[in-house]
Design an enzyme around this catalytic site. Structure first.
Site, mmCIF file in Angstrom:
data_model
loop_
_atom_site.group_PDB
_atom_site.id
_atom_site.type_symbol
_atom_site.label_atom_id
_atom_site.label_comp_id
_atom_site.label_asym_id
_atom_site.label_seq_id
_atom_site.Cartn_x
_atom_site.Cartn_y
_atom_site.Cartn_z
ATOM 1 N N CYS A 93 0.810 -1.225 0.000
ATOM 2 C CA CYS A 93 0.000 0.000 0.000
ATOM 3 C C CYS A 93 0.841 1.271 0.000
ATOM 4 O O CYS A 93 0.329 2.355 -0.262
ATOM 5 C CB CYS A 93 -0.927 0.005 1.200
ATOM 6 S SG CYS A 93 -1.938 -1.462 1.266
ATOM 7 N N HIS B 293 -3.713 6.639 2.886
ATOM 8 C CA HIS B 293 -4.052 5.352 2.282
ATOM 9 C C HIS B 293 -5.434 4.946 2.775
ATOM 10 O O HIS B 293 -5.737 5.052 3.963
ATOM 11 C CB HIS B 293 -2.996 4.307 2.672
ATOM 12 C CG HIS B 293 -3.404 2.916 2.310
ATOM 13 N ND1 HIS B 293 -3.852 2.589 1.057
ATOM 14 C CD2 HIS B 293 -3.443 1.771 3.038
ATOM 15 C CE1 HIS B 293 -4.157 1.314 1.023
ATOM 16 N NE2 HIS B 293 -3.918 0.789 2.221
ATOM 17 N N ASN C 280 -10.078 -1.024 -0.071
ATOM 18 C CA ASN C 280 -8.626 -0.842 -0.055
ATOM 19 C C ASN C 280 -8.065 -1.321 -1.400
ATOM 20 O O ASN C 280 -8.111 -2.510 -1.704
ATOM 21 C CB ASN C 280 -8.050 -1.660 1.106
ATOM 22 C CG ASN C 280 -6.541 -1.575 1.212
ATOM 23 O OD1 ASN C 280 -5.866 -1.072 0.327
ATOM 24 N ND2 ASN C 280 -6.012 -2.091 2.312
HETATM 25 N N1 ACO Z 1 -18.230 -10.061 9.029
HETATM 26 C C1 ACO Z 1 -18.611 -10.397 10.288
HETATM 27 N N2 ACO Z 1 -17.725 -10.680 11.244
HETATM 28 C C2 ACO Z 1 -16.420 -10.613 10.937
HETATM 29 C C3 ACO Z 1 -15.969 -10.274 9.658
HETATM 30 C C4 ACO Z 1 -16.932 -9.986 8.670
HETATM 31 N N3 ACO Z 1 -16.612 -9.640 7.414
HETATM 32 N N4 ACO Z 1 -14.629 -10.289 9.650
HETATM 33 C C5 ACO Z 1 -14.232 -10.624 10.883
HETATM 34 N N5 ACO Z 1 -15.311 -10.826 11.667
HETATM 35 C C6 ACO Z 1 -15.343 -11.207 13.065
HETATM 36 C C7 ACO Z 1 -14.104 -11.959 13.482
HETATM 37 O O1 ACO Z 1 -14.220 -13.332 13.158
HETATM 38 C C8 ACO Z 1 -14.078 -11.703 14.972
HETATM 39 O O2 ACO Z 1 -14.975 -12.598 15.585
HETATM 40 P P1 ACO Z 1 -14.545 -13.336 16.958
HETATM 41 O O3 ACO Z 1 -14.372 -12.224 17.957
HETATM 42 O O4 ACO Z 1 -15.717 -14.224 17.205
HETATM 43 O O5 ACO Z 1 -13.277 -14.046 16.651
HETATM 44 C C9 ACO Z 1 -14.679 -10.307 15.108
HETATM 45 O O6 ACO Z 1 -15.359 -10.041 13.877
HETATM 46 C C10 ACO Z 1 -13.636 -9.219 15.357
HETATM 47 O O7 ACO Z 1 -12.564 -9.389 14.425
HETATM 48 P P2 ACO Z 1 -11.352 -8.398 14.420
HETATM 49 O O8 ACO Z 1 -10.344 -8.864 13.430
HETATM 50 O O9 ACO Z 1 -10.898 -8.142 15.819
HETATM 51 O O10 ACO Z 1 -12.065 -7.063 13.876
HETATM 52 P P3 ACO Z 1 -11.451 -5.627 13.737
HETATM 53 O O11 ACO Z 1 -12.332 -4.681 14.423
HETATM 54 O O12 ACO Z 1 -9.980 -5.591 14.052
HETATM 55 O O13 ACO Z 1 -11.599 -5.340 12.174
HETATM 56 C C11 ACO Z 1 -10.250 -5.292 10.167
HETATM 57 C C12 ACO Z 1 -10.933 -6.164 11.250
HETATM 58 C C13 ACO Z 1 -11.345 -4.513 9.446
HETATM 59 C C14 ACO Z 1 -9.509 -6.188 9.208
HETATM 60 C C15 ACO Z 1 -9.277 -4.287 10.830
HETATM 61 O O14 ACO Z 1 -8.473 -4.995 11.745
HETATM 62 C C16 ACO Z 1 -8.376 -3.563 9.856
HETATM 63 O O15 ACO Z 1 -8.827 -2.738 9.076
HETATM 64 N N6 ACO Z 1 -7.046 -3.800 9.887
HETATM 65 C C17 ACO Z 1 -6.060 -3.073 9.112
HETATM 66 C C18 ACO Z 1 -6.089 -3.347 7.640
HETATM 67 C C19 ACO Z 1 -4.972 -2.551 6.958
HETATM 68 O O16 ACO Z 1 -4.787 -1.389 7.236
HETATM 69 N N7 ACO Z 1 -4.173 -3.154 6.128
HETATM 70 C C20 ACO Z 1 -2.982 -2.468 5.657
HETATM 71 C C21 ACO Z 1 -2.974 -2.176 4.284
HETATM 72 S S1 ACO Z 1 -3.373 -3.546 3.236
HETATM 73 C C22 ACO Z 1 -2.017 -3.899 2.223
HETATM 74 O O17 ACO Z 1 -0.900 -3.536 2.467
HETATM 75 C C23 ACO Z 1 -2.304 -4.829 1.025
#
Ligand code: ACO
Length: 334
Positions: free
Chosen positions: A113, A253, A283
């Site tokens: 990214c 980003h 993204n």
């Molecule tokens: N729908 C419903 N529930 C979901 C989903 C979904 N699509 N995805 C995950 N969950 C659930 C999980 O299973 C988890 O359930 P559990 O507690 O029973 O295990 C719960 O939701 C919480 O999951 P988390 O991963 O803790 O959710 P979080 O609030 O952290 O959000 C996310 C996840 C959106 C991926 C976030 O962590 C994020 O945006 N991270 C950064 C991404 C990023 O910036 N990437 C960098 C650039 S990408 C690149 O370089 C290619």
């Protein structure tokens, strides 16, 4: 020293839209979960016969039209991507061929990214040293082809598209003021595509174990992203003797609305000084900042003389910031 400046912007995204409601039919998720946790409502998905080079070429043509330059004038084409058409040759070579940019050297860079900002850092130096005077820099991805559409943790996050800029020599004080690039490979496993490279080559086992798809530990990435992007923003401003109040627009980003909001808050930036379009595209990795930049430019959100900060974070891990004093680009930007 010659100062590099952006002379034109362009972008191109697939026509096909995949909404959160469409995803509800693919995996165990809801529009409500995706919107609250990420801010994303829909994303664009490449159709059969559309590749990274397809969108890269279209975005490039638009940026060149705005800059008023022809393909023959280009010295260099760089494509930032983690989803190239092929492992080799570089997607930049395919774009060069499509544009008939006969004089241009062409190569790809891989910094996830942060790729577009890594590209700006390279181009700035090539222009400053006189190694190039007209450069096409593109961020382009077709992430949908490395997305595991059975994994709800990742499949709602990503989208396809491309953004491009033509960079040339600036006038007066306008142009790229500074670039800062960083990486920390000790975190490589947090966000990666295990295959197909030489660790997990193209054999049946790699396919069976779903190693061709992107994997991410979202929670860990989230925390590191906020911290690194905040630091990168301060680094850019401090190195230019500027403060947060001098900034007209932050183009971060576009990974997650909550990450963007957290950075805006930590920096003390008003909401209207932070550009957000991830609700429509998700993204798009290396394409995210140049797509947002093109939108901001074409809608008059940035004007000549504005101070604009780009701030990125991604797999590697990599992070980067670039500070720009905006210059008029074609007739779209008064
Ligand atoms: N729908 C419903 N529930 C979901 C989903 C979904 N699509 N995805 C995950 N969950 C659930 C999980 O299973 C988890 O359930 P559990 O507690 O029973 O295990 C719960 O939701 C919480 O999951 P988390 O991963 O803790 O959710 P979080 O609030 O952290 O959000 C996310 C996840 C959106 C991926 C976030 O962590 C994020 O945006 N991270 C950064 C991404 C990023 O910036 N990437 C960098 C650039 S990408 C690149 O370089 C290619």
């Amino acid at each position: 020293m010659k100062r590099a400046t952006i002379l034109g912007t362009g972008s191109a995204v697939p026509a096909k839209v995949l909404t959160n409601f469409d995803l509800e039919r693919l995996v165990d998720t809801t529009d409500e979960w995706i919107t609250t946790r990420t801010g994303i409502s829909e994303r664009r998905i490449a159709s059969e016969g559309e590749y990274t080079s397809t969108f890269a070429t279209r975005a490039a043509e638009r940026a060149m039209a705005m800059a008023g330059i022809t393909a023959e004038e280009l010295d260099l084409i760089i494509v930032a991507t983690i989803t190239p058409d092929f492992p080799f040759p570089a997607t930049a070579c395919l774009v060069q061929h499509n544009l008939k940019a006969a004089r241009a050297a062409a190569f790809d860079i891989s910094a996830a990214c942060s790729g577009f900002l890594y590209g700006l850092s390279i181009v700035e130096k090539m222009i400053a040293t006189g190694s190039a005077s007209k450069v096409l820099l593109i961020g382009a991805e077709v992430l949908s082809r490395i997305t595991d559409w059975t994994d709800r943790n990742t499949c709602c996050l990503f989208g396809d598209g491309a953004g491009a800029v033509v960079i040339g020599i600036g006038e007066g004080e306008a142009g790229i003021l500074s670039t800062h690039i960083h990486s920390d490979g000790s975190y490589w496993e947090l966000l990666h595509q295990p295959g197909v490279g030489n660790r997990n080559p193209a054999v049946q086992q790699t396919l069976d174990n779903r190693l061709v798809f992107l994997q991410m530990q979202g929670n860990e990435v989230f925390k590191l992203a906020v911290r690194a992007m905040e630091e990168a923003a301060h680094e850019a401003l401090q190195s230019n003797g500027l403060g947060i109040d001098d900034l007209d627009l932050l183009i971060p980003h576009q990974a997650n609305r909550r990450i963007i909001d957290a950075i805006g808050k930590r920096l003390g930036l008003a909401e209207d000084k932070v550009f957000v379009n991830l609700q429509r595209y998700g993204n798009t990795s290396a394409a995210s900042i140049p797509i947002a930049l093109d939108e901001a430019n074409r809608t008059g959100r940035i004007m000549a003389g504005n101070l604009v900060l780009f701030d990125a974070f991604g797999g590697g891990l990599t992070w980067a910031s670039v500070l720009v004093r905006w210059q008029k680009t074609g007739k779209e930007n008064p």
